[in-house]
Design a protein around this motif. Structure first.
Motif, PDB file in Angstrom:
ATOM      1  N   ARG A 162      43.374  54.118  27.733  1.00  0.00           N
ATOM      2  CA  ARG A 162      44.379  53.605  28.648  1.00  0.00           C
ATOM      3  C   ARG A 162      43.689  52.935  29.839  1.00  0.00           C
ATOM      4  NH1 ARG A 162      47.320  58.270  32.295  1.00  0.00           N
ATOM      5  NH2 ARG A 162      45.463  59.018  33.407  1.00  0.00           N
ATOM      6  N   VAL A 163      44.408  51.969  30.417  1.00  0.00           N
ATOM      7  CA  VAL A 163      43.956  51.265  31.616  1.00  0.00           C
ATOM      8  C   VAL A 163      45.183  51.045  32.487  1.00  0.00           C
ATOM      9  CG1 VAL A 163      42.732  49.267  32.553  1.00  0.00           C
ATOM     10  CG2 VAL A 163      42.227  50.035  30.223  1.00  0.00           C
ATOM     11  N   ARG A 164      45.016  51.178  33.784  1.00  0.00           N
ATOM     12  CA  ARG A 164      46.132  50.920  34.687  1.00  0.00           C
ATOM     13  C   ARG A 164      46.274  49.413  34.883  1.00  0.00           C
ATOM     14  NH1 ARG A 164      47.703  53.790  40.376  1.00  0.00           N
ATOM     15  NH2 ARG A 164      49.918  54.041  39.900  1.00  0.00           N
ATOM     16  N   ALA A 165      47.506  48.950  34.909  1.00  0.00           N
ATOM     17  CA  ALA A 165      47.779  47.516  34.953  1.00  0.00           C
ATOM     18  C   ALA A 165      48.054  47.044  36.378  1.00  0.00           C
ATOM     19  CB  ALA A 165      48.987  47.186  34.082  1.00  0.00           C
ATOM     20  N   TYR A 166      47.647  45.816  36.667  1.00  0.00           N
ATOM     21  CA  TYR A 166      48.142  45.159  37.875  1.00  0.00           C
ATOM     22  C   TYR A 166      49.099  44.041  37.469  1.00  0.00           C
ATOM     23  CZ  TYR A 166      44.716  41.253  37.425  1.00  0.00           C
ATOM     24  OH  TYR A 166      43.971  40.171  37.002  1.00  0.00           O
ATOM     25  N   ALA A 167      50.169  43.895  38.230  1.00  0.00           N
ATOM     26  CA  ALA A 167      51.138  42.845  37.949  1.00  0.00           C
ATOM     27  C   ALA A 167      50.546  41.505  38.371  1.00  0.00           C
ATOM     28  CB  ALA A 167      52.439  43.104  38.700  1.00  0.00           C
ATOM     29  N   SER A 168      50.544  40.561  37.449  1.00  0.00           N
ATOM     30  CA  SER A 168      49.990  39.234  37.712  1.00  0.00           C
ATOM     31  C   SER A 168      51.135  38.239  37.798  1.00  0.00           C
ATOM     32  CB  SER A 168      49.020  38.849  36.589  1.00  0.00           C
ATOM     33  OG  SER A 168      48.409  37.608  36.858  1.00  0.00           O
ATOM     34  N   SER A 169      51.419  37.795  39.002  1.00  0.00           N
ATOM     35  CA  SER A 169      52.522  36.845  39.185  1.00  0.00           C
ATOM     36  C   SER A 169      52.076  35.448  38.778  1.00  0.00           C
ATOM     37  CB  SER A 169      53.001  36.850  40.638  1.00  0.00           C
ATOM     38  OG  SER A 169      52.017  36.289  41.493  1.00  0.00           O
ATOM     39  N   GLY A 170      53.053  34.568  38.568  1.00  0.00           N
ATOM     40  CA  GLY A 170      52.704  33.221  38.126  1.00  0.00           C
ATOM     41  C   GLY A 170      53.456  32.115  38.824  1.00  0.00           C
ATOM     42  N   PHE A 197      34.222  44.705  34.980  1.00  0.00           N
ATOM     43  CA  PHE A 197      34.691  43.927  33.834  1.00  0.00           C
ATOM     44  C   PHE A 197      36.183  44.193  33.667  1.00  0.00           C
ATOM     45  CE2 PHE A 197      35.798  43.615  29.346  1.00  0.00           C
ATOM     46  CZ  PHE A 197      35.228  42.421  28.959  1.00  0.00           C
ATOM     47  N   THR A 198      37.015  43.164  33.866  1.00  0.00           N
ATOM     48  CA  THR A 198      38.461  43.324  33.673  1.00  0.00           C
ATOM     49  C   THR A 198      39.053  41.979  33.269  1.00  0.00           C
ATOM     50  OG1 THR A 198      40.574  43.957  34.675  1.00  0.00           O
ATOM     51  CG2 THR A 198      38.882  43.089  36.173  1.00  0.00           C
ATOM     52  N   PRO A 199      39.443  41.821  32.011  1.00  0.00           N
ATOM     53  CA  PRO A 199      39.765  40.503  31.481  1.00  0.00           C
ATOM     54  C   PRO A 199      41.002  39.828  32.075  1.00  0.00           C
ATOM     55  CG  PRO A 199      39.255  42.013  29.710  1.00  0.00           C
ATOM     56  CD  PRO A 199      39.385  42.834  30.962  1.00  0.00           C
ATOM     57  N   HIS A 200      40.950  38.508  32.045  1.00  0.00           N
ATOM     58  CA  HIS A 200      42.125  37.649  32.118  1.00  0.00           C
ATOM     59  C   HIS A 200      42.939  37.894  30.854  1.00  0.00           C
ATOM     60  CE1 HIS A 200      43.925  33.737  30.813  1.00  0.00           C
ATOM     61  NE2 HIS A 200      44.146  33.522  32.083  1.00  0.00           N
ATOM     62  N   THR A 201      44.267  37.955  30.968  1.00  0.00           N
ATOM     63  CA  THR A 201      45.097  38.219  29.783  1.00  0.00           C
ATOM     64  C   THR A 201      46.299  37.294  29.705  1.00  0.00           C
ATOM     65  OG1 THR A 201      46.594  39.834  30.825  1.00  0.00           O
ATOM     66  CG2 THR A 201      44.500  40.676  29.991  1.00  0.00           C
ATOM     67  N   TRP A 202      46.278  36.175  30.465  1.00  0.00           N
ATOM     68  CA  TRP A 202      47.500  35.388  30.533  1.00  0.00           C
ATOM     69  C   TRP A 202      47.673  34.601  29.239  1.00  0.00           C
ATOM     70  CZ3 TRP A 202      50.700  35.734  34.897  1.00  0.00           C
ATOM     71  CH2 TRP A 202      51.931  35.086  34.719  1.00  0.00           C
ATOM     72  N   ALA A 233      34.782  49.537  28.513  1.00  0.00           N
ATOM     73  CA  ALA A 233      34.536  49.375  29.950  1.00  0.00           C
ATOM     74  C   ALA A 233      35.214  50.504  30.728  1.00  0.00           C
ATOM     75  CB  ALA A 233      35.033  48.012  30.413  1.00  0.00           C
ATOM     76  N   SER A 234      35.096  50.412  32.041  1.00  0.00           N
ATOM     77  CA  SER A 234      35.754  51.386  32.921  1.00  0.00           C
ATOM     78  C   SER A 234      36.455  50.640  34.049  1.00  0.00           C
ATOM     79  CB  SER A 234      34.735  52.386  33.474  1.00  0.00           C
ATOM     80  OG  SER A 234      33.676  51.719  34.128  1.00  0.00           O
ATOM     81  N   ALA A 235      37.343  49.730  33.693  1.00  0.00           N
ATOM     82  CA  ALA A 235      37.985  48.852  34.663  1.00  0.00           C
ATOM     83  C   ALA A 235      38.999  49.611  35.523  1.00  0.00           C
ATOM     84  CB  ALA A 235      38.698  47.715  33.942  1.00  0.00           C
ATOM     85  N   PRO A 236      39.071  49.284  36.823  1.00  0.00           N
ATOM     86  CA  PRO A 236      40.079  49.912  37.671  1.00  0.00           C
ATOM     87  C   PRO A 236      41.496  49.437  37.345  1.00  0.00           C
ATOM     88  CG  PRO A 236      38.924  48.193  38.879  1.00  0.00           C
ATOM     89  CD  PRO A 236      38.212  48.349  37.572  1.00  0.00           C
ATOM     90  N   PHE A 237      41.608  48.185  36.893  1.00  0.00           N
ATOM     91  CA  PHE A 237      42.902  47.592  36.533  1.00  0.00           C
ATOM     92  C   PHE A 237      42.675  46.587  35.411  1.00  0.00           C
ATOM     93  CE2 PHE A 237      42.862  47.821  41.288  1.00  0.00           C
ATOM     94  CZ  PHE A 237      43.781  48.843  41.462  1.00  0.00           C
ATOM     95  N   ILE A 238      43.777  46.244  34.715  1.00  0.00           N
ATOM     96  CA  ILE A 238      43.762  45.108  33.805  1.00  0.00           C
ATOM     97  C   ILE A 238      44.991  44.257  34.102  1.00  0.00           C
ATOM     98  CG2 ILE A 238      45.042  46.236  31.920  1.00  0.00           C
ATOM     99  CD1 ILE A 238      43.095  44.752  29.973  1.00  0.00           C
ATOM    100  N   GLU A 239      44.846  42.966  33.892  1.00  0.00           N
ATOM    101  CA  GLU A 239      45.921  42.026  34.210  1.00  0.00           C
ATOM    102  C   GLU A 239      47.116  42.218  33.277  1.00  0.00           C
ATOM    103  OE1 GLU A 239      46.290  37.343  35.328  1.00  0.00           O
ATOM    104  OE2 GLU A 239      45.034  37.829  33.606  1.00  0.00           O
ATOM    105  N   PHE A 240      48.310  42.210  33.854  1.00  0.00           N
ATOM    106  CA  PHE A 240      49.563  42.324  33.108  1.00  0.00           C
ATOM    107  C   PHE A 240      50.473  41.189  33.566  1.00  0.00           C
ATOM    108  CE2 PHE A 240      53.795  44.012  32.131  1.00  0.00           C
ATOM    109  CZ  PHE A 240      53.605  44.602  30.889  1.00  0.00           C
ATOM    110  N   PRO A 241      50.531  40.075  32.814  1.00  0.00           N
ATOM    111  CA  PRO A 241      51.373  38.944  33.224  1.00  0.00           C
ATOM    112  C   PRO A 241      52.834  39.375  33.330  1.00  0.00           C
ATOM    113  CG  PRO A 241      49.824  38.277  31.523  1.00  0.00           C
ATOM    114  CD  PRO A 241      49.755  39.768  31.603  1.00  0.00           C
ATOM    115  N   TYR A 242      53.400  39.195  34.531  1.00  0.00           N
ATOM    116  CA  TYR A 242      54.747  39.720  34.773  1.00  0.00           C
ATOM    117  C   TYR A 242      55.304  39.070  36.035  1.00  0.00           C
ATOM    118  CZ  TYR A 242      58.466  43.188  35.649  1.00  0.00           C
ATOM    119  OH  TYR A 242      59.668  43.811  35.877  1.00  0.00           O
TER     120      TYR A 242
END
Length: 382
Positions: free
Chosen positions: A125-133, A297-302, A319-328
């Motif tokens: 599991r990875v915690r998500a950050y909301a990625s606005s557009g 290391f935390t990928p772009h996911t758009w 990896a051990s990323a603090p967040f991962i991108e969540f397009p939303y």
């Protein structure tokens, strides 16, 4: 990553289909001067002779027909070989990495193992950050940020690029005033690359530093793509001049370029997208190198939900990323739109976590009825 001992199947067919989802209202992406009225998706299916099917998605794969024969009849579990061939194809003919995603999904189904375990098994599991557009007004951005808090996200990425920098800074200030310390805030400057029709020059180091100084006042978590992707000297200079984390690399293509970014201390946060860059095997190795250098290391996911899932499996496992991108950014960019090709769209839990199951491969099921209804001759933005 060859598994000859368990390899009893062979790849017999590669199927590539294109789809278009009509967008009403349109999606006015902040990085594109032309509002999106369609959302394209290319679906790649790899079939073996035992009936397993692996799926991937990403670039349109135009021209790939000339290279399909390089995979037909081969061992689907010979992932290192496939990655090397795809890397060569990527030099000659664009970005073929959706096939690598499909090959990993296929290998996981053959082995009965989820891709996050294949990638290293560090976590699921990875915690998500909301990625606005969307470039919204300050009051609308504040309202959106409050919504993000109620959904459970721990962080929000805001896009710059409005007509005036002052407008961008007003939007950022409105968000910080609205949510205080409830959210970490990232800012994407979108200077790394351009759409084909957008010809504005990227920022200089002086301009990027001017923006960074303003972001420092709002305790921004990172500043993303403040310079052109190849401005190594500029990135290294900027990092020395601001305490902000500097993020980038989302569409950087080749491993040697990432090695330069690492060696020259250009970035704190590396954001390649497995659907666009290096594929699953190459990204797994890059994640190890990034973290060995003490970077994030935390990928772009758009893209769509298949690409999001692939990046999530890779990140959780390797990896051990603090967040991962969540397009939303609803309503223009909703989960239903993003994942229209999936039976079960991907969503966070109440605390903002994205948790992967033990289902083999990527654990996804395509919505064939929707794909049939949206099939088109080509995948293009319109």
């Amino acid at each position: 990553m060859s598994h000859a001992a368990t390899a009893s199947t062979r790849i017999v067919r590669i199927e590539i289909t294109h789809h278009q989802l009509d967008l009403d209202p349109p999606f006015p992406a902040s990085w594109d001067s032309q509002p999106r009225r369609k959302f394209p998706a290319t679906i790649v299916r790899v079939h073996d002779d035992a009936g397993h099917v692996g799926i991937g998605s990403g670039d349109a794969m135009y021209g790939f027909a000339d290279y399909q024969h390089l995979f037909i009849g081969t061992d689907p579990l010979d992932l290192a070989r496939h990655s090397a061939v795809l890397d060569n194809i990527g030099f000659h003919a664009g970005r073929p990495w959706p096939l690598d995603i499909a090959l990993w999904d296929l290998a996981g189904k053959i082995r009965g193992e989820p891709c996050w375990k294949m990638a290293g098994g560090r976590g699921q599991r990875v915690r998500a950050y909301a990625s606005s557009g969307v470039h919204r007004r300050p009051d609308e951005m504040a309202e959106m940020a409050r919504h993000i808090v109620t959904r459970g996200f721990p962080a929000l990425k805001i896009r710059f690029g409005r007509p005036r920098l002052a407008d961008d800074l007003d939007a950022l200030a409105a968000v910080r005033d609205a949510v205080g310390s409830q959210l970490e805030l990232m800012v994407d400057c979108n200077q790394g690359w351009r759409m084909p029709w957008d010809t504005a020059a990227p920022w200089t180091v002086a301009k990027a530093l001017e923006v960074a100084r303003e972001l420092e006042k709002h305790n921004v978590y990172w500043i993303e793509e403040p310079l052109h992707r190849g401005d190594y000297d500029g990135y290294a200079q900027l990092r020395r001049m601001t305490p902000l984390r500097v993020a980038g690399g989302e569409l950087t293509r080749e491993r040697y370029e990432f090695d330069q970014l690492l060696a020259r201390e250009c970035l704190d946060v590396f954001q390649p997208d497995v659907a666009c860059t290096l594929g699953m095997e190459g990204m797994r190795q890059l994640a190890q190198a990034v973290e060995a250098h003490g970077k994030v290391f935390t990928p772009h996911t758009w893209g769509n939900g298949i690409g999001l899932a692939a990046n999530l499996h890779l990140t959780a496992g390797a990896a051990s990323a603090p967040f991962i991108e969540f397009p939303y950014d609803p309503p223009e960019w909703s989960i239903a739109r993003r994942d229209f090709m999936l039976q079960q769209p991907i969503d966070i839990d109440a605390q903002g976590w994205l948790t992967l199951s033990d289902a083999p491969g990527l654990g996804l099921t395509l919505d064939e009825a929707v794909l049939n209804a949206t099939q088109s001759a080509r995948s293009t933005y319109a």
